[in-house]
Design a protein around this motif. Sequence first.
Motif, PDB file in Angstrom:
ATOM      1  N   GLU A   1     -39.114  35.618  30.346  1.00 47.33           N
ATOM      2  CA  GLU A   1     -40.262  34.449  30.301  1.00 47.33           C
ATOM      3  C   GLU A   1     -41.338  34.853  31.332  1.00 47.33           C
ATOM      4  O   GLU A   1     -42.598  34.733  30.820  1.00 47.33           O
ATOM      5  N   GLU A   2     -41.073  35.376  32.391  1.00 49.16           N
ATOM      6  CA  GLU A   2     -41.981  36.016  33.141  1.00 49.16           C
ATOM      7  C   GLU A   2     -42.654  37.166  32.724  1.00 49.16           C
ATOM      8  O   GLU A   2     -44.028  37.345  32.779  1.00 49.16           O
ATOM      9  N   PHE A   3     -41.843  37.940  31.979  1.00 52.96           N
ATOM     10  CA  PHE A   3     -42.261  39.028  31.262  1.00 52.96           C
ATOM     11  C   PHE A   3     -43.369  38.775  30.422  1.00 52.96           C
ATOM     12  O   PHE A   3     -44.252  39.776  30.050  1.00 52.96           O
ATOM     13  N   ALA A   4     -43.135  37.755  29.472  1.00 56.44           N
ATOM     14  CA  ALA A   4     -44.010  37.375  28.483  1.00 56.44           C
ATOM     15  C   ALA A   4     -45.554  37.427  29.068  1.00 56.44           C
ATOM     16  O   ALA A   4     -46.653  37.495  28.119  1.00 56.44           O
ATOM     17  N   HIS A   5     -45.739  36.915  30.153  1.00 54.36           N
ATOM     18  CA  HIS A   5     -47.121  36.777  30.755  1.00 54.36           C
ATOM     19  C   HIS A   5     -47.798  38.388  30.810  1.00 54.36           C
ATOM     20  O   HIS A   5     -49.073  38.342  31.059  1.00 54.36           O
ATOM     21  N   MET A   6     -47.036  39.621  30.686  1.00 52.27           N
ATOM     22  CA  MET A   6     -47.575  40.695  30.890  1.00 52.27           C
ATOM     23  C   MET A   6     -48.155  41.179  29.490  1.00 52.27           C
ATOM     24  O   MET A   6     -48.810  42.221  29.435  1.00 52.27           O
ATOM     25  N   ALA A   7     -48.299  40.364  28.550  1.00 47.81           N
ATOM     26  CA  ALA A   7     -48.716  40.787  27.203  1.00 47.81           C
ATOM     27  C   ALA A   7     -48.571  42.218  26.915  1.00 47.81           C
ATOM     28  O   ALA A   7     -49.054  42.877  26.333  1.00 47.81           O
ATOM     29  N   CYS A   8     -47.116  42.639  26.915  1.00 47.92           N
ATOM     30  CA  CYS A   8     -46.585  43.697  26.756  1.00 47.92           C
ATOM     31  C   CYS A   8     -45.839  43.676  25.121  1.00 47.92           C
ATOM     32  O   CYS A   8     -45.116  42.743  24.939  1.00 47.92           O
ATOM     33  N   LYS A   9     -46.203  44.687  24.358  1.00 46.18           N
ATOM     34  CA  LYS A   9     -45.470  44.487  22.991  1.00 46.18           C
ATOM     35  C   LYS A   9     -44.160  44.896  22.902  1.00 46.18           C
ATOM     36  O   LYS A   9     -43.218  44.258  22.377  1.00 46.18           O
ATOM     37  N   ASN A  10     -43.545  45.342  23.740  1.00 42.90           N
ATOM     38  CA  ASN A  10     -42.108  45.649  24.130  1.00 42.90           C
ATOM     39  C   ASN A  10     -41.503  44.413  24.656  1.00 42.90           C
ATOM     40  O   ASN A  10     -41.728  43.653  25.366  1.00 42.90           O
ATOM     41  N   SER A  11     -40.029  44.546  24.251  1.00 43.59           N
ATOM     42  CA  SER A  11     -39.426  43.446  24.989  1.00 43.59           C
ATOM     43  C   SER A  11     -38.936  43.906  26.464  1.00 43.59           C
ATOM     44  O   SER A  11     -39.209  45.369  26.869  1.00 43.59           O
ATOM     45  N   LEU A  12     -38.440  43.001  27.164  1.00 46.09           N
ATOM     46  CA  LEU A  12     -38.277  43.710  28.694  1.00 46.09           C
ATOM     47  C   LEU A  12     -37.539  44.686  28.986  1.00 46.09           C
ATOM     48  O   LEU A  12     -37.716  45.724  29.598  1.00 46.09           O
ATOM     49  N   THR A  13     -36.311  44.836  28.171  1.00 47.75           N
ATOM     50  CA  THR A  13     -35.390  45.897  28.062  1.00 47.75           C
ATOM     51  C   THR A  13     -35.965  47.071  27.369  1.00 47.75           C
ATOM     52  O   THR A  13     -35.710  48.202  27.958  1.00 47.75           O
ATOM     53  N   GLU A  14     -36.815  47.114  26.370  1.00 43.21           N
ATOM     54  CA  GLU A  14     -37.355  47.982  25.924  1.00 43.21           C
ATOM     55  C   GLU A  14     -38.377  48.382  26.915  1.00 43.21           C
ATOM     56  O   GLU A  14     -38.349  49.719  26.914  1.00 43.21           O
ATOM     57  N   HIS A  15     -39.057  47.830  27.609  1.00 40.25           N
ATOM     58  CA  HIS A  15     -39.875  48.414  28.617  1.00 40.25           C
ATOM     59  C   HIS A  15     -39.256  49.018  29.821  1.00 40.25           C
ATOM     60  O   HIS A  15     -39.732  50.147  30.369  1.00 40.25           O
ATOM     61  N   VAL A  16     -38.339  48.623  30.217  1.00 39.55           N
ATOM     62  CA  VAL A  16     -37.526  49.189  31.101  1.00 39.55           C
ATOM     63  C   VAL A  16     -37.132  50.716  30.638  1.00 39.55           C
ATOM     64  O   VAL A  16     -37.322  51.564  31.544  1.00 39.55           O
ATOM     65  N   LEU A  17     -36.631  50.894  29.695  1.00 42.61           N
ATOM     66  CA  LEU A  17     -36.218  51.918  29.129  1.00 42.61           C
ATOM     67  C   LEU A  17     -37.203  53.016  28.718  1.00 42.61           C
ATOM     68  O   LEU A  17     -37.016  54.237  29.186  1.00 42.61           O
ATOM     69  N   HIS A  18     -38.463  52.462  28.254  1.00 41.72           N
ATOM     70  CA  HIS A  18     -39.642  53.106  28.100  1.00 41.72           C
ATOM     71  C   HIS A  18     -40.119  53.882  29.421  1.00 41.72           C
ATOM     72  O   HIS A  18     -40.469  54.871  29.631  1.00 41.72           O
ATOM     73  N   LEU A  19     -40.069  52.840  30.589  1.00 42.16           N
ATOM     74  CA  LEU A  19     -40.424  53.547  31.860  1.00 42.16           C
ATOM     75  C   LEU A  19     -39.612  54.315  32.308  1.00 42.16           C
ATOM     76  O   LEU A  19     -39.972  55.283  32.943  1.00 42.16           O
ATOM     77  N   ALA A  20     -38.394  54.089  32.243  1.00 40.54           N
ATOM     78  CA  ALA A  20     -37.497  55.202  32.888  1.00 40.54           C
ATOM     79  C   ALA A  20     -37.614  56.631  32.055  1.00 40.54           C
ATOM     80  O   ALA A  20     -37.428  57.606  32.770  1.00 40.54           O
ATOM     81  N   ALA A  21     -37.738  56.504  30.676  1.00 46.65           N
ATOM     82  CA  ALA A  21     -38.039  57.619  30.174  1.00 46.65           C
ATOM     83  C   ALA A  21     -39.078  58.315  30.550  1.00 46.65           C
ATOM     84  O   ALA A  21     -39.172  59.827  30.580  1.00 46.65           O
TER      85      ALA A  21
END
Length: 240
Positions: free
Chosen positions: A126-146
């Motif tokens: 819910e909080e992550f939705a405010h970031m207007a990121c097209k990835n889901s939270l989990t996808e974005h965690v994995l994207h940033l880790a990679a």
Amino acid sequence: MIRDNPFVFCALDTDNLAEAQKWAKEIGPITGGLKLGLEFVNSHGPQGIEAVQNACPSAELFIDLKFHDIPNTVARAVRTICRNFDPAYLNVHAAGGPAMMRTAKEALEGHARLLGVTILTSMDEEEFAHMACKNSLTEHVLHLAALTHKTGLNGVVCSAHEIQPIRELCGPNFVLMVPGIRPKDASTADQKRVMTPEQAMQNGATHLVIGRPITGAKDPASAAERIMEDIQKNRHHKGS
Ligand code: C5P
């Protein structure tokens, strides 16, 4: 897999210098690793870090200040900390981008390793939705880790529940420093997604951050000893 000593960093979360020194003296020789964060460093500055180091000179330090600024400023902050304290670990926000992470990595001195922070574990969908990121939270965690891995940093700080997918993505030599650790009998306090130390190590964590289950115990030294014994017993058992 990287699993060097020390693999447990005890979080000394306090604004009280005498308390941090007492914990360092009692707990440092047992865990071998101590973590200092924003509350402590903003209360006591470089002199506070030095006082903790003097209280337990054998302990390795993880200085958890999560830098996020322009590359030049972050690089200078990293260099200053390395020169003054020779920590084992430092961290930056992966959201600072590849140029910031690369410059920070190039500024490392001594034996320090650099970790990326992906998405704070205090953030939910819910909080992550405010970031207007097209990835889901989990996808974005994995994207940033990679991205952190590709940029050449040594690892990430991640929740126990992200260990397996990040390990698959970033390979066996990537450091996974995991907070939110609770022994079976400990209270979870404000941590929502917790795991026992033994489980987290079995799943592929290389390092654990443990705070209140040790510092909040009546006898912090025996709490630390019990946790270390449980992990060692389990590793022995599994032949790892
Ligand atoms: O007391 P506790 O074991 O919950 O302490 C965990 C430590 O790890 C705290 O210093 C906290 O700031 C830190 N941390 C965390 N979750 C993250 C990153 C750091 O709990 N995602």
